[in-house]
Motif scaffolding. Sequence first.
Motif, PDB file in Angstrom:
ATOM      1  N   THR A  54       0.831  -1.207   0.000  1.00  0.00           N
ATOM      2  CA  THR A  54       0.000   0.000   0.000  1.00  0.00           C
ATOM      3  C   THR A  54       0.865   1.257   0.000  1.00  0.00           C
ATOM      4  O   THR A  54       0.636   2.187  -0.789  1.00  0.00           O
ATOM      5  CB  THR A  54      -0.929   0.014   1.229  1.00  0.00           C
ATOM      6  OG1 THR A  54      -1.804  -1.126   1.174  1.00  0.00           O
ATOM      7  CG2 THR A  54      -1.752   1.290   1.282  1.00  0.00           C
ATOM      8  N   ALA A  55       1.855   1.291   0.884  1.00  0.00           N
ATOM      9  CA  ALA A  55       2.730   2.468   0.983  1.00  0.00           C
ATOM     10  C   ALA A  55       3.499   2.695  -0.304  1.00  0.00           C
ATOM     11  O   ALA A  55       3.535   3.820  -0.836  1.00  0.00           O
ATOM     12  CB  ALA A  55       3.694   2.300   2.156  1.00  0.00           C
ATOM     13  N   PHE A  56       4.102   1.646  -0.841  1.00  0.00           N
ATOM     14  CA  PHE A  56       4.906   1.801  -2.051  1.00  0.00           C
ATOM     15  C   PHE A  56       4.045   2.185  -3.256  1.00  0.00           C
ATOM     16  O   PHE A  56       4.491   2.946  -4.121  1.00  0.00           O
ATOM     17  CB  PHE A  56       5.686   0.516  -2.338  1.00  0.00           C
ATOM     18  CG  PHE A  56       6.902   0.340  -1.483  1.00  0.00           C
ATOM     19  CD1 PHE A  56       7.772   1.397  -1.260  1.00  0.00           C
ATOM     20  CD2 PHE A  56       7.189  -0.879  -0.890  1.00  0.00           C
ATOM     21  CE1 PHE A  56       8.905   1.250  -0.467  1.00  0.00           C
ATOM     22  CE2 PHE A  56       8.310  -1.044  -0.099  1.00  0.00           C
ATOM     23  CZ  PHE A  56       9.179   0.025   0.113  1.00  0.00           C
ATOM     24  N   ASN A  57       2.830   1.674  -3.329  1.00  0.00           N
ATOM     25  CA  ASN A  57       1.955   2.025  -4.444  1.00  0.00           C
ATOM     26  C   ASN A  57       1.611   3.513  -4.436  1.00  0.00           C
ATOM     27  O   ASN A  57       1.614   4.181  -5.476  1.00  0.00           O
ATOM     28  CB  ASN A  57       0.665   1.195  -4.397  1.00  0.00           C
ATOM     29  CG  ASN A  57       0.874  -0.237  -4.828  1.00  0.00           C
ATOM     30  OD1 ASN A  57       1.875  -0.564  -5.473  1.00  0.00           O
ATOM     31  ND2 ASN A  57      -0.053  -1.106  -4.476  1.00  0.00           N
ATOM     32  N   ILE A  58       1.295   4.043  -3.237  1.00  0.00           N
ATOM     33  CA  ILE A  58       0.952   5.461  -3.128  1.00  0.00           C
ATOM     34  C   ILE A  58       2.167   6.334  -3.406  1.00  0.00           C
ATOM     35  O   ILE A  58       2.087   7.332  -4.149  1.00  0.00           O
ATOM     36  CB  ILE A  58       0.367   5.763  -1.730  1.00  0.00           C
ATOM     37  CG1 ILE A  58      -0.976   5.046  -1.559  1.00  0.00           C
ATOM     38  CG2 ILE A  58       0.208   7.270  -1.524  1.00  0.00           C
ATOM     39  CD1 ILE A  58      -1.561   5.159  -0.173  1.00  0.00           C
ATOM     40  N   ILE A  59       3.315   5.962  -2.825  1.00  0.00           N
ATOM     41  CA  ILE A  59       4.541   6.730  -3.037  1.00  0.00           C
ATOM     42  C   ILE A  59       4.951   6.701  -4.510  1.00  0.00           C
ATOM     43  O   ILE A  59       5.338   7.730  -5.081  1.00  0.00           O
ATOM     44  CB  ILE A  59       5.670   6.182  -2.148  1.00  0.00           C
ATOM     45  CG1 ILE A  59       5.350   6.439  -0.673  1.00  0.00           C
ATOM     46  CG2 ILE A  59       7.007   6.821  -2.518  1.00  0.00           C
ATOM     47  CD1 ILE A  59       6.288   5.734   0.293  1.00  0.00           C
ATOM     48  N   GLU A  60       4.853   5.532  -5.140  1.00  0.00           N
ATOM     49  CA  GLU A  60       5.208   5.422  -6.555  1.00  0.00           C
ATOM     50  C   GLU A  60       4.320   6.308  -7.420  1.00  0.00           C
ATOM     51  O   GLU A  60       4.797   6.999  -8.330  1.00  0.00           O
ATOM     52  CB  GLU A  60       5.095   3.971  -7.015  1.00  0.00           C
ATOM     53  CG  GLU A  60       5.443   3.780  -8.490  1.00  0.00           C
ATOM     54  CD  GLU A  60       5.408   2.327  -8.906  1.00  0.00           C
ATOM     55  OE1 GLU A  60       6.078   1.988  -9.897  1.00  0.00           O
ATOM     56  OE2 GLU A  60       4.707   1.531  -8.249  1.00  0.00           O
ATOM     57  N   ARG A  61       3.026   6.309  -7.154  1.00  0.00           N
ATOM     58  CA  ARG A  61       2.099   7.138  -7.917  1.00  0.00           C
ATOM     59  C   ARG A  61       2.476   8.610  -7.812  1.00  0.00           C
ATOM     60  O   ARG A  61       2.447   9.347  -8.805  1.00  0.00           O
ATOM     61  CB  ARG A  61       0.679   6.921  -7.405  1.00  0.00           C
ATOM     62  CG  ARG A  61      -0.396   7.719  -8.141  1.00  0.00           C
ATOM     63  CD  ARG A  61      -1.727   7.566  -7.443  1.00  0.00           C
ATOM     64  NE  ARG A  61      -1.686   8.126  -6.097  1.00  0.00           N
ATOM     65  CZ  ARG A  61      -2.587   7.881  -5.147  1.00  0.00           C
ATOM     66  NH1 ARG A  61      -3.586   7.047  -5.388  1.00  0.00           N
ATOM     67  NH2 ARG A  61      -2.484   8.451  -3.955  1.00  0.00           N
ATOM     68  N   ASP A  62       2.864   9.043  -6.604  1.00  0.00           N
ATOM     69  CA  ASP A  62       3.244  10.448  -6.419  1.00  0.00           C
ATOM     70  C   ASP A  62       4.562  10.766  -7.120  1.00  0.00           C
ATOM     71  O   ASP A  62       4.678  11.780  -7.815  1.00  0.00           O
ATOM     72  CB  ASP A  62       3.374  10.765  -4.930  1.00  0.00           C
ATOM     73  CG  ASP A  62       2.031  10.818  -4.220  1.00  0.00           C
ATOM     74  OD1 ASP A  62       0.998  10.971  -4.908  1.00  0.00           O
ATOM     75  OD2 ASP A  62       2.010  10.693  -2.986  1.00  0.00           O
ATOM     76  N   GLN A  64       6.087   9.229  -9.613  1.00  0.00           N
ATOM     77  CA  GLN A  64       6.030   9.141 -11.068  1.00  0.00           C
ATOM     78  C   GLN A  64       5.389  10.370 -11.692  1.00  0.00           C
ATOM     79  O   GLN A  64       5.490  10.582 -12.901  1.00  0.00           O
ATOM     80  CB  GLN A  64       5.242   7.886 -11.483  1.00  0.00           C
ATOM     81  CG  GLN A  64       5.944   6.565 -11.168  1.00  0.00           C
ATOM     82  CD  GLN A  64       7.199   6.347 -12.005  1.00  0.00           C
ATOM     83  OE1 GLN A  64       7.369   6.959 -13.047  1.00  0.00           O
ATOM     84  NE2 GLN A  64       8.065   5.471 -11.558  1.00  0.00           N
ATOM     85  N   CYS A  65       4.719  11.178 -10.881  1.00  0.00           N
ATOM     86  CA  CYS A  65       4.022  12.365 -11.394  1.00  0.00           C
ATOM     87  C   CYS A  65       4.664  13.664 -10.924  1.00  0.00           C
ATOM     88  O   CYS A  65       4.047  14.738 -10.988  1.00  0.00           O
ATOM     89  CB  CYS A  65       2.548  12.339 -10.967  1.00  0.00           C
ATOM     90  SG  CYS A  65       1.617  10.946 -11.627  1.00  0.00           S
ATOM     91  N   VAL A  97       5.894  18.824  -5.872  1.00  0.00           N
ATOM     92  CA  VAL A  97       4.676  19.077  -6.632  1.00  0.00           C
ATOM     93  C   VAL A  97       4.471  17.928  -7.607  1.00  0.00           C
ATOM     94  O   VAL A  97       5.405  17.483  -8.272  1.00  0.00           O
ATOM     95  CB  VAL A  97       4.770  20.417  -7.398  1.00  0.00           C
ATOM     96  CG1 VAL A  97       3.516  20.638  -8.251  1.00  0.00           C
ATOM     97  CG2 VAL A  97       4.951  21.562  -6.419  1.00  0.00           C
ATOM     98  N   ALA A  98       3.255  17.428  -7.677  1.00  0.00           N
ATOM     99  CA  ALA A  98       2.942  16.319  -8.568  1.00  0.00           C
ATOM    100  C   ALA A  98       1.606  16.555  -9.246  1.00  0.00           C
ATOM    101  O   ALA A  98       0.721  17.216  -8.700  1.00  0.00           O
ATOM    102  CB  ALA A  98       2.921  15.001  -7.802  1.00  0.00           C
ATOM    103  N   SER A  99       1.477  16.017 -10.434  1.00  0.00           N
ATOM    104  CA  SER A  99       0.213  16.075 -11.153  1.00  0.00           C
ATOM    105  C   SER A  99      -0.609  14.865 -10.737  1.00  0.00           C
ATOM    106  O   SER A  99      -0.314  13.730 -11.102  1.00  0.00           O
ATOM    107  CB  SER A  99       0.468  16.045 -12.664  1.00  0.00           C
ATOM    108  OG  SER A  99      -0.758  16.025 -13.375  1.00  0.00           O
TER     109      SER A  99
END
Length: 237
Positions: A54-62, A64-65, A97-99
């Motif tokens: 869960t943590a890595f998925n959220i961090i990766e999403r942020d 990568q953007c 900052v992330a999209s």
Amino acid sequence: MMPIWRRKFTLVELIVSMALVSSIMLILFSFLASSQRTWSLSDSTARIYQNSRTAFNIIERDLQCIVNSAVSNREIGLYVFGPTPADANDALHACFVASTEPLAGAYSRLCEITYKHHIDSSDPATQYNLTRQLVSDNDSANWDFLGQPADWWLNNNLNPDLAEFQKVVGGVAEFSMTFYTEDNTVFSAGSDTVVRPARVVVDLVLFDESLKNLPATQRFKTQRSFTKVFYLGHLQN
């Protein structure tokens, strides 16, 4: 001759029988206790691995953007906070900052994202939690990153509905985010930079969150370490 089934047991026979029964019961209880410990450990491990995903998925999403800009007067930076003591409260790690999907009522997808973690017992409600703050343009007091104004990364929770830190996962004993440039230089702590990160190394040490209030020796039995590297070479300034 008296039938065997009518013969009385001697004291020695009773003692031996009781000893055998006690031994069998002891073996059974030991087996059950061992099975219970194994099941509990397996259950704890499953929860820990689920939290890591869960943590890595959220961090990766942020990550990568991430959006960076070096355009004059329209800079968009990345702020890496300084190292904090292990027992620090409200230990901030990075703000960028992330999209991403903004909060309800916002117009821009550009959001300020900050990660925070602490293990200090002064705030039991959030102790050992990894939390994430999302600031959208409907929070004009905190959405102020363009042009890198002073302290743009320090966002106060002025409104309980805006700029509030949300729990990502619990049971986090240690957490760190290390940013690297293309030439493998670590982004220095306390830097506000427009340089694009080439990769980010995230380290997590998790334990079973249900053991949060137990002694450290109990938590340590379920503790697991995780490391993941996120390569961001595809991003452009």
